[in-house]
Design an enzyme around this catalytic site. Structure first.
Site, PDB file in Angstrom:
ATOM      1  N   CYS A  96      81.732   3.015  79.728  1.00 33.18           N
ATOM      2  CA  CYS A  96      81.319   3.036  81.131  1.00 33.18           C
ATOM      3  C   CYS A  96      82.557   2.641  81.917  1.00 33.18           C
ATOM      4  O   CYS A  96      82.958   1.476  81.913  1.00 33.18           O
ATOM      5  CB  CYS A  96      80.181   2.058  81.419  1.00 33.18           C
ATOM      6  SG  CYS A  96      79.825   1.990  83.183  1.00 33.18           S
ATOM      7  N   CYS A 124      81.604   0.162  85.116  1.00 35.11           N
ATOM      8  CA  CYS A 124      81.131  -1.218  84.906  1.00 35.11           C
ATOM      9  C   CYS A 124      80.768  -1.417  83.439  1.00 35.11           C
ATOM     10  O   CYS A 124      81.642  -1.534  82.606  1.00 35.11           O
ATOM     11  CB  CYS A 124      79.985  -1.556  85.837  1.00 35.11           C
ATOM     12  SG  CYS A 124      78.720  -0.284  85.978  1.00 35.11           S
ATOM     13  N   SER A 125      79.475  -1.434  83.099  1.00 30.70           N
ATOM     14  CA  SER A 125      79.117  -1.721  81.710  1.00 30.70           C
ATOM     15  C   SER A 125      77.788  -1.071  81.337  1.00 30.70           C
ATOM     16  O   SER A 125      77.043  -1.632  80.539  1.00 30.70           O
ATOM     17  CB  SER A 125      79.032  -3.232  81.509  1.00 30.70           C
ATOM     18  OG  SER A 125      78.120  -3.775  82.439  1.00 30.70           O
ATOM     19  N   CYS A 126      77.476   0.100  81.898  1.00 31.01           N
ATOM     20  CA  CYS A 126      76.206   0.760  81.590  1.00 31.01           C
ATOM     21  C   CYS A 126      76.132   1.034  80.084  1.00 31.01           C
ATOM     22  O   CYS A 126      77.106   1.487  79.486  1.00 31.01           O
ATOM     23  CB  CYS A 126      76.091   2.067  82.369  1.00 31.01           C
ATOM     24  SG  CYS A 126      76.132   1.778  84.151  1.00 31.01           S
TER      25      CYS A 126
HETATM   26 FE    FE Z   1      78.218   0.774  84.197  1.00 29.74          FE
END
Ligand code: FE
Length: 211
Positions: free
Chosen positions: A111, A114-116
């Site tokens: 991602c 961000c951190s999906c």
């Molecule tokens: Fe994300």
């Protein structure tokens, strides 16, 4: 003798001050408890429930099923969200795409923003997945990044990098390890590692490598 003093405000290097969003959440929680809409015990139960789900077990189950059931695999690759609903697994994101590794194609998930991450399948994401280094280098130099994870791919294997978003999550279906013809689905699930479902590793081999 030193004066006793309150340590509660001392900065803790491994416990950074909560950010604005966390502080807002804590304030809302305190208000809901004060007004009688929520209890601290209910909050604890919810956190415990989340922690209990924090394993890659569901993802392992999905990949092992894909290895053993060609019809399921076809449905998974066609529409993963619908296919895994048959296993009573709900992905929080609107869309889930399963991508299959082959002899010629290796898939990796990142991602960049961000951190999906498909937490319903894989549990909470590892720290490195959220790091700026992985998020940038997985796209700019995926082959080197995979090498650093210990995964060396032949030069003719094409790497495809998938960028997750809030609306779209990905699951890598790694190749079934050889020599696993006799294993049950449950035993196969044990070979499906979290990292293989992100695409930075292969599935585990059932026997020690003899190379
Ligand atoms: Fe994300």
């Amino acid at each position: 003798m030193t004066e006793p003093h309150d340590h509660s405000r001392d900065p803790q290097p491994d416990h950074p001050e909560p950010g604005p969003q966390a502080r807002r959440g804590m304030a809302i929680q305190a208000l809901l408890i004060e007004k009688g809409h929520l209890t601290a015990d209910k909050v604890r139960e919810a956190v415990e429930r989340l922690d209990m789900q924090n394993t890659p077990a569901r993802g392992q189950q999905v990949v092992a099923r894909a290895w053993t059931d060609p019809d399921f695999k076809a449905r998974l690759l066609e529409n993963a969200k619908i296919a895994i609903a048959d296993l009573d697994i709900d992905v929080e994101a609107p869309n889930l795409v399963a991508v299959e590794n082959t002899d010629k194609i290796h898939n990796v998930v990142v991602c960049t923003l961000c951190s999906c991450y498909p937490t319903a399948l894989l549990g909470l994401s590892p720290a490195w997945y959220k790091s700026l280094e992985y998020r940038s280098r997985a796209v700019s130099e995926p082959r080197n990044v995979l090498k650093e994870f210990g995964l060396k791919l032949d030069p003719d294997v094409q790497i495809r990098v998938y960028d997750s978003t809030a609306n779209m999550r990905y699951l890598v279906v790694s190749q079934r390890p050889s020599g696993t013809g006799d294993l049950t689905e449950e035993e196969l699930a044990d070979l499906v590692t979290r990292d293989s479902m992100i695409g930075v590793a292969r599935a585990r081999s059932p026997e020690p490598t003899t190379v």
